[in-house]
Enzyme design. Structure first.
Site, PDB file in Angstrom:
ATOM      1  N   TYR A  61      28.189  26.341   1.343  1.00 20.86           N
ATOM      2  CA  TYR A  61      26.772  25.969   1.461  1.00 20.86           C
ATOM      3  C   TYR A  61      26.649  24.568   2.057  1.00 20.86           C
ATOM      4  CZ  TYR A  61      22.128  24.375   0.034  1.00 20.86           C
ATOM      5  OH  TYR A  61      20.856  23.841   0.012  1.00 20.86           O
TER       6      TYR A  61
ATOM      7  N   LYS B  44      25.049  23.620   5.695  1.00 18.88           N
ATOM      8  CA  LYS B  44      23.858  22.762   5.748  1.00 18.88           C
ATOM      9  C   LYS B  44      24.135  21.532   6.612  1.00 18.88           C
ATOM     10  CE  LYS B  44      20.422  23.043   3.652  1.00 18.88           C
ATOM     11  NZ  LYS B  44      19.099  23.629   4.030  1.00 18.88           N
TER      12      LYS B  44
END
Length: 285
Positions: A148, A152
């Site tokens: 993640y 990002k």
């Protein structure tokens, strides 16, 4: 951003808590809002806010959503915590490909402004941070403890690189910025929102390593004045949508107890010798 001519804002992932609250805030300033998400909000939409079902992974749907929009708030993401962290393919598709679709569609359709919701994880990988700000360098991608945070970071870099890109309709350029809001800690939200976090390195870092950021530049350069809030409103919002720990009925508790006892007995019996097999062995000797 002024809204004197009733600007229209698109909010991806707008059906969630943050997206819906942002929509209501913009509505109070006289804006028109389009929520773009895979499912509608559970609450009734006030006049001035409309919902469009769609997926950031589908470029055709993204192009349709951004057409006629003055500013996009790109909030949609996936894989921040819990079981979601295991689905690397979906994390990649939503966070990286989805952001690429938003950027490309903004340029194609002449959308002049994009605000990307990033995360402080793009600079944090378990090291101590005290009073950090946007001058901190990106954490090298190979050092991110979870997919993640890595995706990002890739997405934020793409958003910032797109700043100043000429719009295809000749109306100007795309202006972009990224915000890195702090995330709520699981031990605060767990009793309210009943999701299942994994005990990963990321979870340990977030809760066990000092990392906080300064708002001094925002105050000095943007005139930002923070307002005090508490979690009461957040708690009520989640509870009103059926989240939280629910009491177990006596019947269900009895069934669980019976199952546990039966499982225990089965385990114990599995370790006992089988009489028939012993007699066979004895006879062969």
């Amino acid at each position: 951003m002024g809204t004197s001519r009733a600007d229209t804002y698109l909010i991806t992932g707008g059906s969630g808590y943050f997206g819906y609250r942002l929509a209501c805030s913009l509505l109070q300033r006289g804006a028109k809002i389009l929520l773009f998400d895979m499912s509608p909000p559970s609450q009734e939409l006030p006049e001035g806010i409309t919902f469009l079902k769609g997926d950031v992974r589908d470029y055709v749907q993204v192009v349709e959503a951004v057409t006629g929009i003055d500013c996009v708030f790109h909030i949609a993401s996936y894989g921040m915590s819990g079981r979601e962290q295991l689905n690397r393919r979906l994390i990649e598709d939503v966070n990286v490909q989805g952001t690429e679709h938003i950027l490309r569609a903004c340029v194609e359709r002449g959308v002049p402004r994009l605000v990307y919701t990033s995360t402080f994880n793009v600079v944090f990988g378990g090291q101590v941070i005290e009073g950090g700000d946007e001058t901190l360098p990106y954490l090298p991608l190979h050092l991110h403890p979870d997919h993640y945070s890595r995706t990002k970071s890739i997405a934020e870099m793409a958003v910032m690189a797109a700043n100043g890109t000429a719009l295809e309709d000749g109306s100007g350029v795309l202006r972009t910025c990224a915000l890195r809001p702090a995330e709520m800690i699981h031990h605060l939200i767990g009793p309210i929102y009943n999701f299942q976090p994994l005990l990963t390195r990321t979870e340990v870092y977030k809760t066990g390593v000092t990392h906080y950021f300064s708002m001094a530049k925002a105050k000095a350069e943007l005139g930002y004045e923070p307002r005090e809030f508490n979690l009461d409103e957040v708690v009520q919002w989640f509870r009103s949508r059926g989240h939280g720990k629910k009491p177990i009925s006596p019947l269900k508790r009895l069934m669980v107890d019976i199952f546990l006892v039966a499982a225990f007995v089965a385990v114990v019996l599995s370790y006992l010798p089988v009489v028939g097999s012993l007699s066979v062995v004895s006879g062969s000797q």
